[in-house]
Design an enzyme around this catalytic site. Structure first.
Site, PDB file in Angstrom:
ATOM      1  N   LYS A 104       6.931  -3.253 -27.935  1.00 57.99           N
ATOM      2  CA  LYS A 104       7.276  -1.884 -27.515  1.00 57.99           C
ATOM      3  C   LYS A 104       7.718  -1.877 -26.056  1.00 57.99           C
ATOM      4  O   LYS A 104       8.723  -1.254 -25.709  1.00 57.99           O
ATOM      5  CB  LYS A 104       6.064  -0.954 -27.675  1.00 57.99           C
ATOM      6  N   GLN A 154      -2.495   2.915 -28.734  1.00 51.75           N
ATOM      7  CA  GLN A 154      -2.409   2.012 -29.883  1.00 51.75           C
ATOM      8  C   GLN A 154      -3.675   2.095 -30.731  1.00 51.75           C
ATOM      9  O   GLN A 154      -4.793   2.038 -30.221  1.00 51.75           O
ATOM     10  CB  GLN A 154      -2.183   0.571 -29.384  1.00 51.75           C
ATOM     11  N   ASP A 156       3.877   9.684 -30.942  1.00 47.65           N
ATOM     12  CA  ASP A 156       3.424   9.179 -32.249  1.00 47.65           C
ATOM     13  C   ASP A 156       3.366  10.294 -33.292  1.00 47.65           C
ATOM     14  O   ASP A 156       3.291  10.017 -34.492  1.00 47.65           O
ATOM     15  CB  ASP A 156       1.991   8.627 -32.115  1.00 47.65           C
TER      16      ASP A 156
END
Ligand code: GUN
Length: 300
Positions: free
Chosen positions: A54, A98, A121
């Protein structure tokens, strides 16, 4: 029949290139650089790989990447304080924590501490609610990437039977919402579903997101169906040598590819789309934060 292979790697590269183009324009016209903060707690090897990837792709798209790597025993309060600081930081337009988080941390509490406008997200309850009611939301990256591949392959999805195997908050549930919005008839299957093979056999679209290696078999697939394999499972590969592994999806690729009309490979299918959509969401968040029109066509 031998299925067409859906090239998610090439599709994702195209999305990333279009994001990078918009980032260049934002910088030139407005002096703004989109920024993405990624928070990793602990040392889960798979998460470390994702976070590295990422960071690299964020920088390649011309964005600013802020990585926060914290030890596994970081107290929940400290994590909440970091999220609060990132919420306030004007250089940060997107925040990603995460998952999974260590057991002592309440993941829902941390995710719901992220400012919804920075929740790239799409996991915050506000965004989940907006998506579920058909309002403008941050959409979770893996389902969004899967939807883009489906639309590219099939055009209109209206009236098609879709089965989503898996009911996670990250993939299964939002995927079902997106397919419903595109007027599919949606079934969400899971570990308690009876006669899964029969359920899958009725589907024009199969999205497999269960995390069980090669579980979906070719004989379950309706001839000509489109199969989206979200699974990324590392399994032993003794044929490659002792201790060697390989990546497989949730679908038994060889048998499914004999029956399906089109299928995503693992690797190189849905995986690359997740990060491409994350970059697109970060760009959107940045545009909205600055009162600018968000580029619609990137994830259309
Ligand atoms: N862990 C596995 N997939 C994801 C994802 O899409 N976002 C976050 N934050 N964690 C994940």
């Amino acid at each position: 029949m031998t299925a067409d292979v859906i090239d998610g790697k090439a599709f994702a590269a195209d999305v990333r290139a279009r994001v990078a183009e918009q980032v260049t324009r934002l910088k030139a016209d407005h002096g703004i650089t989109p920024g993405l903060a990624v928070v990793l707690v602990g040392e889960d090897p798979a998460s470390q790989v994702y976070v590295r990837s990422k960071g690299k792709q964020t920088i390649e798209a011309g964005m600013a990447s802020f990585e926060h790597k914290l030890p596994a025993d970081t107290p929940e309060g400290e994590l909440l304080e970091l999220v609060e600081a990132l919420n306030k930081d004007p250089q940060v337009h997107g925040i990603l924590v995460q998952l999974p988080l260590p057991d002592h941390v309440d993941a829902d509490k941390v995710i719901n501490a992220i400012a919804p406008a920075k929740d790239v997200d799409g996991f915050h309850v506000s965004n989940v609610g907006l998506l579920g009611t058909g309002q403008k939301a941050m959409v979770p990256c893996t389902p969004l990437g899967s939807l883009m591949l489906l639309r590219d392959r099939l055009g209109s999805l209206s009236g098609l039977n879709a089965v989503v195997i898996g009911r996670s908050n990250i993939v299964g549930k939002p995927m079902a919402q997106l397919l419903l919005q595109d007027s599919c008839t949606v079934t969400v299957a899971h570990s308690r579903t009876r006669d899964l093979a029969d359920v899958v056999r009725r589907a024009d679209i199969v999205v497999a997101a269960v995390g069980r290696p090669e579980m979906v078999k070719g004989e379950w697939i309706k001839p000509g169906a489109t199969v989206i394999d979200v699974g990324i499972n590392r399994v032993p590969a003794p044929d490659k040598g002792e201790g060697k592994t390989r990546l497989v999806g949730d679908c038994d690729y060889a048998s499914c590819a004999e029956v399906a009309g089109a299928i995503t490979p693992v690797p190189g299918g849905v995986g690359p789309m997740t990060i491409a959509c994350l970059l697109a969401n970060t760009l959107t968040a940045c545009c909205r934060a600055n009162g600018l029109e968000a580029p619609q066509d990137l994830t259309a």
